[in-house]
Enzyme design. Structure first.
Site, short mmCIF file in Angstrom:
data_model
loop_
_atom_site.label_atom_id
_atom_site.label_comp_id
_atom_site.label_asym_id
_atom_site.label_seq_id
_atom_site.Cartn_x
_atom_site.Cartn_y
_atom_site.Cartn_z
N LYS A 126 -36.70 19.03 -25.99
CA LYS A 126 -35.80 19.58 -24.98
C LYS A 126 -34.54 20.14 -25.64
CE LYS A 126 -38.09 18.44 -21.20
NZ LYS A 126 -39.23 17.70 -21.80
N PRO A 146 -19.39 9.08 -4.50
CA PRO A 146 -19.93 7.78 -4.84
C PRO A 146 -21.18 7.91 -5.72
CG PRO A 146 -19.38 7.88 -2.51
CD PRO A 146 -19.26 9.27 -3.05
N GLU A 147 -21.17 7.23 -6.86
CA GLU A 147 -22.32 7.26 -7.75
C GLU A 147 -23.06 5.94 -7.65
OE1 GLU A 147 -21.17 8.62 -11.64
OE2 GLU A 147 -20.17 10.40 -10.85
#
Length: 269
Positions: free
Chosen positions: A150, A2-3
């Site tokens: 990054k 589940p997100e």
């Protein structure tokens, strides 16, 4: 797993039965979850739930003397059931409400958690979390600043909870496709314009998924026991080897950070 949309769907489903209602008692049948279920829960009696909120993938019940933190793990779900509903094999914890309803925690794999804490905001689970993706604080200015210099690929960067919470694997795949961004492109190499487009698609993807009740790929169900339907709108996730919905190029599937990643070699760059 589940997100965020699935957890938010669960929150909305159980909210009417929990917030401003009273927990009469808590029944624990299996303590051996990801972390042991807190013993303090068995001492709760007639505890009013002042508020039910979500932070990242955690549900937090605000009670007079502390907080219940629930994480659904890999396969967990919370359902609202009647007090005479038969107990299933993986029904580990019941919140017995004063009106006779039960908020039942089911978790076949037992990777979730049900914890009692005195102060959730200072708890180690929450101390290093980034902003919520659907709040105004998550915007192009913020993400462009976070991504500066990054070299990490943008998919892994956006799935790092220190940068933003809740953009899990399914929705990262989908938002990158809609933004036309290759998942391995270094986060620091994206222009402010492309970052802005990506942020918009993250928000729209998550909002649509919540409206559709989440994505049911294996065993997720919402608080009402019904599955989510967003999987019917998936453009790339789970479609490796199939034609792109936009250009018909065969979608490519690779592994990034031990997660399945599907993208279109032509549409995403």
């Amino acid at each position: 797993m589940p997100e965020l949309p699935e957890v938010e769907t669960t929150r909305r489903g159980i909210h009417p039965y929990v917030e401003h209602n009273t927990i009469r008692s808590v029944t624990i049948r299996e303590r051996r979850l990801r972390w042991p279920v807190s013993d303090e829960l068995t001492t709760l009696s007639m505890a009013l739930v002042h508020k039910l909120e979500r932070r990242a993938k955690y549900l937090i019940l605000h009670l007079p003397k502390g907080y219940i933190i629930i994480h659904l793990g890999m396969s967990g779900n919370l359902r609202v059931v009647e007090n005479n509903t038969p107990i299933g094999k993986h029904d580990h914890v019941d919140l017995n409400m004063n009106d006779g309803k039960i908020i039942r925690y089911n978790d076949p794999r037992r990777f979730g958690s049900v914890l009692w804490v005195k102060d959730w905001e200072s708890h180690s689970l929450f101390s290093k979390l980034g902003p919520e993706p659907l709040e105004a604080s998550f915007n192009a200015d913020y993400l462009h600043k976070q991504a500066k210099d990054k070299t990490t690929g943008i998919k892994q960067f956006i799935m790092d909870n220190k940068n933003v919470v809740g953009v899990g694997n399914i929705y990262a795949n989908e938002a990158l496709f809609l933004s036309g961004i290759h998942p391995k492109r270094p986060a620091g190499k994206l222009s402010k314009k492309r970052i802005s487009k990506f942020v918009d698609h993250i928000k729209k993807t998550l909002e649509t998924a919540i409206t559709q009740g989440g994505t049911t790929l294996k065993d997720f169900v919402g608080g009402d026991g019904k599955p989510g339907y967003f999987q019917q709108q998936l453009k790339v996730y789970g479609r490796g080897g199939q034609p792109c919905t936009e250009c018909k190029t065969t979608l490519k599937e690779i592994r990034l950070g031990q997660r399945s990643t599907v993208y279109c070699p032509k549409c995403q760059h």
